[in-house]
Design a protein around this motif. Structure first.
Motif, PDB file in Angstrom:
ATOM      1  N   PHE A   9       0.857  -1.191   0.000  1.00  0.00           N
ATOM      2  CA  PHE A   9       0.000   0.000   0.000  1.00  0.00           C
ATOM      3  C   PHE A   9       0.885   1.230   0.000  1.00  0.00           C
ATOM      4  O   PHE A   9       1.872   1.302   0.744  1.00  0.00           O
ATOM      5  CB  PHE A   9      -0.909   0.005   1.232  1.00  0.00           C
ATOM      6  N   GLU A  10       0.523   2.216  -0.807  1.00  0.00           N
ATOM      7  CA  GLU A  10       1.263   3.468  -0.856  1.00  0.00           C
ATOM      8  C   GLU A  10       0.284   4.634  -0.858  1.00  0.00           C
ATOM      9  O   GLU A  10      -0.701   4.630  -1.610  1.00  0.00           O
ATOM     10  CB  GLU A  10       2.158   3.533  -2.094  1.00  0.00           C
ATOM     11  N   GLY A  11       0.558   5.611  -0.007  1.00  0.00           N
ATOM     12  CA  GLY A  11      -0.292   6.784   0.076  1.00  0.00           C
ATOM     13  C   GLY A  11      -0.083   7.515   1.378  1.00  0.00           C
ATOM     14  O   GLY A  11       0.470   6.969   2.334  1.00  0.00           O
ATOM     15  N   TYR A  12      -0.556   8.763   1.442  1.00  0.00           N
ATOM     16  CA  TYR A  12      -0.383   9.594   2.624  1.00  0.00           C
ATOM     17  C   TYR A  12       1.085   9.632   3.047  1.00  0.00           C
ATOM     18  O   TYR A  12       1.403   9.586   4.236  1.00  0.00           O
ATOM     19  CB  TYR A  12      -1.253   9.093   3.778  1.00  0.00           C
ATOM     20  N   LYS A  13       1.984   9.690   2.074  1.00  0.00           N
ATOM     21  CA  LYS A  13       3.426   9.721   2.311  1.00  0.00           C
ATOM     22  C   LYS A  13       3.862   8.522   3.145  1.00  0.00           C
ATOM     23  O   LYS A  13       4.767   8.618   3.969  1.00  0.00           O
ATOM     24  CB  LYS A  13       3.828  11.034   2.999  1.00  0.00           C
ATOM     25  N   ASN A  14       3.222   7.400   2.914  1.00  0.00           N
ATOM     26  CA  ASN A  14       3.490   6.206   3.696  1.00  0.00           C
ATOM     27  C   ASN A  14       3.519   4.991   2.787  1.00  0.00           C
ATOM     28  O   ASN A  14       3.070   5.030   1.638  1.00  0.00           O
ATOM     29  CB  ASN A  14       2.410   6.016   4.768  1.00  0.00           C
ATOM     30  N   ARG A  15       4.038   3.910   3.340  1.00  0.00           N
ATOM     31  CA  ARG A  15       4.141   2.656   2.582  1.00  0.00           C
ATOM     32  C   ARG A  15       3.958   1.492   3.552  1.00  0.00           C
ATOM     33  O   ARG A  15       4.575   1.460   4.618  1.00  0.00           O
ATOM     34  CB  ARG A  15       5.506   2.568   1.898  1.00  0.00           C
ATOM     35  N   ILE A  16       3.091   0.563   3.201  1.00  0.00           N
ATOM     36  CA  ILE A  16       2.853  -0.638   3.996  1.00  0.00           C
ATOM     37  C   ILE A  16       3.191  -1.849   3.131  1.00  0.00           C
ATOM     38  O   ILE A  16       2.654  -2.010   2.035  1.00  0.00           O
ATOM     39  CB  ILE A  16       1.386  -0.720   4.459  1.00  0.00           C
ATOM     40  N   ASP A  17       4.072  -2.682   3.640  1.00  0.00           N
ATOM     41  CA  ASP A  17       4.517  -3.869   2.901  1.00  0.00           C
ATOM     42  C   ASP A  17       4.347  -5.090   3.805  1.00  0.00           C
ATOM     43  O   ASP A  17       4.986  -5.179   4.851  1.00  0.00           O
ATOM     44  CB  ASP A  17       5.978  -3.698   2.489  1.00  0.00           C
ATOM     45  N   PHE A  18       3.450  -6.000   3.411  1.00  0.00           N
ATOM     46  CA  PHE A  18       3.183  -7.201   4.209  1.00  0.00           C
ATOM     47  C   PHE A  18       3.459  -8.453   3.389  1.00  0.00           C
ATOM     48  O   PHE A  18       3.049  -8.561   2.238  1.00  0.00           O
ATOM     49  CB  PHE A  18       1.729  -7.217   4.677  1.00  0.00           C
ATOM     50  N   LYS A  19       4.145  -9.388   4.009  1.00  0.00           N
ATOM     51  CA  LYS A  19       4.368 -10.703   3.417  1.00  0.00           C
ATOM     52  C   LYS A  19       4.127 -11.738   4.509  1.00  0.00           C
ATOM     53  O   LYS A  19       4.772 -11.700   5.558  1.00  0.00           O
ATOM     54  CB  LYS A  19       5.783 -10.841   2.851  1.00  0.00           C
ATOM     55  N   GLY A  20       3.160 -12.638   4.254  1.00  0.00           N
ATOM     56  CA  GLY A  20       2.836 -13.610   5.280  1.00  0.00           C
ATOM     57  C   GLY A  20       1.800 -14.601   4.831  1.00  0.00           C
ATOM     58  O   GLY A  20       1.695 -14.914   3.636  1.00  0.00           O
ATOM     59  N   ASN A  21       1.037 -15.099   5.811  1.00  0.00           N
ATOM     60  CA  ASN A  21       0.041 -16.130   5.545  1.00  0.00           C
ATOM     61  C   ASN A  21      -1.294 -15.750   6.171  1.00  0.00           C
ATOM     62  O   ASN A  21      -1.349 -15.138   7.247  1.00  0.00           O
ATOM     63  CB  ASN A  21       0.501 -17.479   6.116  1.00  0.00           C
ATOM     64  N   VAL A  22      -2.362 -16.123   5.484  1.00  0.00           N
ATOM     65  CA  VAL A  22      -3.723 -15.919   5.968  1.00  0.00           C
ATOM     66  C   VAL A  22      -4.374 -17.293   6.106  1.00  0.00           C
ATOM     67  O   VAL A  22      -4.304 -18.121   5.192  1.00  0.00           O
ATOM     68  CB  VAL A  22      -4.530 -15.040   4.996  1.00  0.00           C
ATOM     69  N   VAL A  23      -5.005 -17.530   7.270  1.00  0.00           N
ATOM     70  CA  VAL A  23      -5.614 -18.829   7.562  1.00  0.00           C
ATOM     71  C   VAL A  23      -7.064 -18.602   7.981  1.00  0.00           C
ATOM     72  O   VAL A  23      -7.417 -17.563   8.552  1.00  0.00           O
ATOM     73  CB  VAL A  23      -4.845 -19.555   8.687  1.00  0.00           C
ATOM     74  N   ASP A  24      -7.911 -19.595   7.696  1.00  0.00           N
ATOM     75  CA  ASP A  24      -9.325 -19.552   8.113  1.00  0.00           C
ATOM     76  C   ASP A  24     -10.031 -18.309   7.593  1.00  0.00           C
ATOM     77  O   ASP A  24     -10.656 -17.553   8.339  1.00  0.00           O
ATOM     78  CB  ASP A  24      -9.442 -19.608   9.644  1.00  0.00           C
ATOM     79  N   MET A  25      -9.917 -18.084   6.296  1.00  0.00           N
ATOM     80  CA  MET A  25     -10.618 -16.975   5.652  1.00  0.00           C
ATOM     81  C   MET A  25     -10.291 -15.625   6.302  1.00  0.00           C
ATOM     82  O   MET A  25     -11.148 -14.768   6.499  1.00  0.00           O
ATOM     83  CB  MET A  25     -12.127 -17.221   5.686  1.00  0.00           C
ATOM     84  N   GLY A  26      -9.022 -15.443   6.672  1.00  0.00           N
ATOM     85  CA  GLY A  26      -8.601 -14.171   7.235  1.00  0.00           C
ATOM     86  C   GLY A  26      -8.745 -14.057   8.736  1.00  0.00           C
ATOM     87  O   GLY A  26      -8.468 -12.986   9.302  1.00  0.00           O
ATOM     88  N   GLN A  27      -9.145 -15.133   9.419  1.00  0.00           N
ATOM     89  CA  GLN A  27      -9.303 -15.075  10.872  1.00  0.00           C
ATOM     90  C   GLN A  27      -7.973 -15.212  11.605  1.00  0.00           C
ATOM     91  O   GLN A  27      -7.882 -14.884  12.789  1.00  0.00           O
ATOM     92  CB  GLN A  27     -10.270 -16.163  11.337  1.00  0.00           C
ATOM     93  N   ARG A  28      -6.935 -15.688  10.918  1.00  0.00           N
ATOM     94  CA  ARG A  28      -5.590 -15.748  11.494  1.00  0.00           C
ATOM     95  C   ARG A  28      -4.602 -15.223  10.471  1.00  0.00           C
ATOM     96  O   ARG A  28      -4.619 -15.632   9.307  1.00  0.00           O
ATOM     97  CB  ARG A  28      -5.229 -17.175  11.909  1.00  0.00           C
ATOM     98  N   ILE A  29      -3.724 -14.329  10.926  1.00  0.00           N
ATOM     99  CA  ILE A  29      -2.753 -13.695  10.037  1.00  0.00           C
ATOM    100  C   ILE A  29      -1.394 -13.726  10.720  1.00  0.00           C
ATOM    101  O   ILE A  29      -1.271 -13.385  11.897  1.00  0.00           O
ATOM    102  CB  ILE A  29      -3.145 -12.230   9.737  1.00  0.00           C
ATOM    103  N   ASN A  30      -0.361 -14.139   9.983  1.00  0.00           N
ATOM    104  CA  ASN A  30       1.004 -14.090  10.509  1.00  0.00           C
ATOM    105  C   ASN A  30       1.962 -13.722   9.394  1.00  0.00           C
ATOM    106  O   ASN A  30       1.685 -13.953   8.213  1.00  0.00           O
ATOM    107  CB  ASN A  30       1.407 -15.419  11.163  1.00  0.00           C
ATOM    108  N   GLY A  31       3.088 -13.126   9.760  1.00  0.00           N
ATOM    109  CA  GLY A  31       4.063 -12.740   8.751  1.00  0.00           C
ATOM    110  C   GLY A  31       4.894 -11.558   9.194  1.00  0.00           C
ATOM    111  O   GLY A  31       5.022 -11.263  10.392  1.00  0.00           O
ATOM    112  N   GLN A  32       5.446 -10.846   8.208  1.00  0.00           N
ATOM    113  CA  GLN A  32       6.293  -9.683   8.446  1.00  0.00           C
ATOM    114  C   GLN A  32       5.625  -8.450   7.858  1.00  0.00           C
ATOM    115  O   GLN A  32       5.149  -8.472   6.718  1.00  0.00           O
ATOM    116  CB  GLN A  32       7.678  -9.876   7.839  1.00  0.00           C
ATOM    117  N   LEU A  33       5.634  -7.380   8.633  1.00  0.00           N
ATOM    118  CA  LEU A  33       4.980  -6.145   8.223  1.00  0.00           C
ATOM    119  C   LEU A  33       5.963  -4.994   8.350  1.00  0.00           C
ATOM    120  O   LEU A  33       6.530  -4.768   9.421  1.00  0.00           O
ATOM    121  CB  LEU A  33       3.753  -5.890   9.100  1.00  0.00           C
ATOM    122  N   THR A  34       6.170  -4.276   7.255  1.00  0.00           N
ATOM    123  CA  THR A  34       7.053  -3.119   7.232  1.00  0.00           C
ATOM    124  C   THR A  34       6.206  -1.875   6.988  1.00  0.00           C
ATOM    125  O   THR A  34       5.461  -1.815   6.009  1.00  0.00           O
ATOM    126  CB  THR A  34       8.119  -3.254   6.130  1.00  0.00           C
TER     127      THR A  34
END
Length: 581
Positions: A224-249
């Motif tokens: 995601f890019e906007g508001y002079k910001n950047r969000i970078d996520f790489k990980g895994n989603v389980v149970d239709m998004g009910q569990r999320i794990n990974g690295q977030l910058t």
């Protein structure tokens, strides 16, 4: 939102119905009427469209125009309106039990979300919405496949209108594309939009949509890019998004809207208000959601209580319980580490941090709205509190804290000047005496070092080991800082050093201890020496001085008598007799 999913599902139903109806030669108008009746029955809303058309050669093409899903009675705007819908499906895929979409375009969609003065909203669906609230897995047989090519949402708009707050927010120029070769390949979603005059963009890639729909662990990447910001996520989603794990910058993160409250304004004056702490509720509902286990790095973090620069932390969110295990953060000119916990179900927090080389003034200003202390050094605390409001935080605050600072100052009063006035009064020189002082912005008490530790109970911070050293004064003391009442009650024992050449200097004034009271509300603190204690010490010292002087004079007189009246031989006999007893 679920209502959007239902709307698109209705369009898919129309598509499938068209595929079924064409071979059966069912009238298209009749088919549309059946779908409208089903929507009315399940959602309680009117679905309308104009000029539906179907073409069967060489591919199956369906076109719909002016499609709308109405709002309930009392709302002026439709919930959803779409200028046109164009669908193109390969016949060959239909006969093979697959669905290969060559094109699926929605143009000029408007989603109008409205809240009336009485709080009613146009997107609540009642029984239909409640029934769709479960995130149930969808197992698609291996023999069934879907391919999405040229799927696009173009020139869409979302309007969020709240009559109760007289506010309107528009999200415009929404353009989204979706591509997926099959359910067992990557699903790519890319989008752009404009919000509050800012252009935003995002892209999401999901590995194997079939596994995601079945509730399996699915690799996900998001940018995601906007508001002079950047969000970078790489990980895994389980149970239709009910569990999320990974690295977030992340870039600059502002949690104030999520946790409630306001960031302290950067001003030269104290931010405390005469009305005391705010009773505005702190909303922690944003922490109740999917289970999260992330390793997070960010450029900066803003919260209602504290702000940081670069931060690296583990973030675990489970059942409304947030734990941030901060391995490193840079803040207020220093750095530190610690653990921060919030229980959103009980509205409580527990934290313990070790801060090193911290600039104390901006930290205290953000944390407890105190800006009277300058200096840099180490701060350690282990605290707990309730999080219903800022007032509740201060009234329930408990734990321990310690501060060790160097090369700083206490703003608002000049202790050295007060001590000099007190000593002048003790000596009888009242010409330049000024003992009682209010806090004044231009006054300050410099120090070379300062240390203090606190026990905290129900927001009252109590210390018995306060120590302050400078080239001119030595201070020890004890007292309390009452956070709920925004008041201080301290008794300092101060000694004025005659010389300013250093902390080891000595002089004729250095031995006199003068108690100094620091007491009152933060907005009107009084600083005054207690001369009765100083006078008692002065009197004791004077008595001791007279006694010593008397002994010395008596010894001198005895020596004179002995020298005058006794010969050397007699002196020896006298001394021998005295020391032989």
């Amino acid at each position: 939102m679920k209502i959007v999913v239902w709307f698109f599902s209705t369009l898919v139903v129309l598509l499938i119905a068209a595929v079924v109806a064409v071979p059966m030669l069912l009238p298209l108008d009749r088919l549309v009427q059946e779908v409208q009746r089903e929507v009315k029955s399940s959602l309680g809303r009117e679905l309308s469209l104009t000029d539906p058309s179907v073409s069967v050669f060489p591919t199956l093409m369906v076109s719909l125009h002016d499609v709308t899903l109405a709002s309930p009675a009392g709302f002026k705007d439709d919930l959803i309106s779409v200028g046109s819908v164009d669908i193109d499906v390969a016949w060959s895929s239909v006969w093979q039990g697959e669905l290969a979409v060559n094109r699926f375009t929605l143009s000029d969609l408007t989603l109008h979300l409205t809240t009336l003065q009485n709080g009613d909203t146009n997107w609540v669906m009642g029984s239909g919405q409640q029934a769709s609230g479960n995130n149930e897995a969808l197992v698609i047989p291996a023999s069934v496949d879907v391919a999405l090519n040229n799927v696009a949402l173009t020139n869409a708009t979302v309007v969020i209108e709240n009559a109760a707050t007289d506010s309107v927010t528009r999200v415009e120029d929404i353009n989204v594309t979706i591509d997926m070769g099959s359910l067992d390949s990557d699903l790519s979603v890319k989008g752009k939009l404009t919000m509050l005059g800012e252009a935003l963009s995002a892209s999401i890639t999901l590995n194997k949509a079939r596994g995601l729909l079945a509730g399996e662990s699915t690799q996900v990447s998001l940018l995601f890019e906007g508001y002079k910001n950047r969000i970078d996520f790489k990980g895994n989603v389980v149970d239709m998004g009910q569990r999320i794990n990974g690295q977030l910058t992340l870039g600059d993160v502002d949690l104030v809207p999520l946790l409630g409250g306001e960031v302290a304004a950067d001003s030269g004056q104290s931010s405390t208000a005469s009305a005391g702490w705010s009773d505005e509720p702190i909303d922690l509902s944003g922490l109740i959601g999917p289970d999260v286990d992330l390793q997070v790095s960010m450029h900066s973090l803003a919260t209602p209580w504290v702000n940081t620069g670069e931060l690296q932390t583990g973030v675990v969110l489970q059942g409304g319980n947030l734990t941030m295990d901060v391995s490193k953060f840079v803040a207020y000119g220093g750095e530190g580490s610690g653990v921060f916990r919030i229980d959103a179900n009980q509205s409580t927090t527990r934290s313990n941090f070790d801060l090193r080389g911290i600039d104390i003034q901006p930290l205290l200003k953000d944390l407890v709205e105190i800006d009277k202390l300058l200096g840099s050094g180490d701060v350690n605390f282990a605290i707990n509190a309730k999080l219903n409001s800022m007032r509740d935080i201060m009234q329930s605050l408990g734990g321990k804290a310690s501060v060790a600072l160097a090369d700083g100052a206490v703003l608002g009063f000049n202790l050295a000047a007060i001590l000099k006035s007190a000593q002048s009064a003790i000596k009888g020189d009242f010409a330049s005496v000024s003992l009682d002082q209010n806090f004044a912005a231009a006054e300050k008490t410099d120090f070379s070092s300062m240390s203090v530790s606190f026990d905290i109970t129900k927001g009252v911070m109590t210390s018995r080991d306060t120590q302050l050293l400078s080239p001119l004064i030595r201070v020890t003391g004890e007292g309390s800082v009452d956070m709920p009442q925004q008041a201080v009650d301290y008794m300092l024992t101060s000694r004025l050093v005659a010389s300013s050449v250093g902390q080891g200097a000595a002089g004729d004034e250095s031995g006199l201890a003068i108690p100094v009271s620091v007491k009152g509300p933060w907005a009107d603190v009084k600083v005054s020496p207690k001369l009765s204690g100083a006078l008692k010490e002065k009197s004791k010292a004077k008595v001791e001085e007279v006694k010593q002087e008397g002994k010395q004079r008596l010894q001198q007189e005895l020596d004179k008598v002995i020298d005058k009246n006794l010969k050397d031989e007699d002196k020896k006999k006298l001394l021998k007799g005295l020391f032989s007893r």
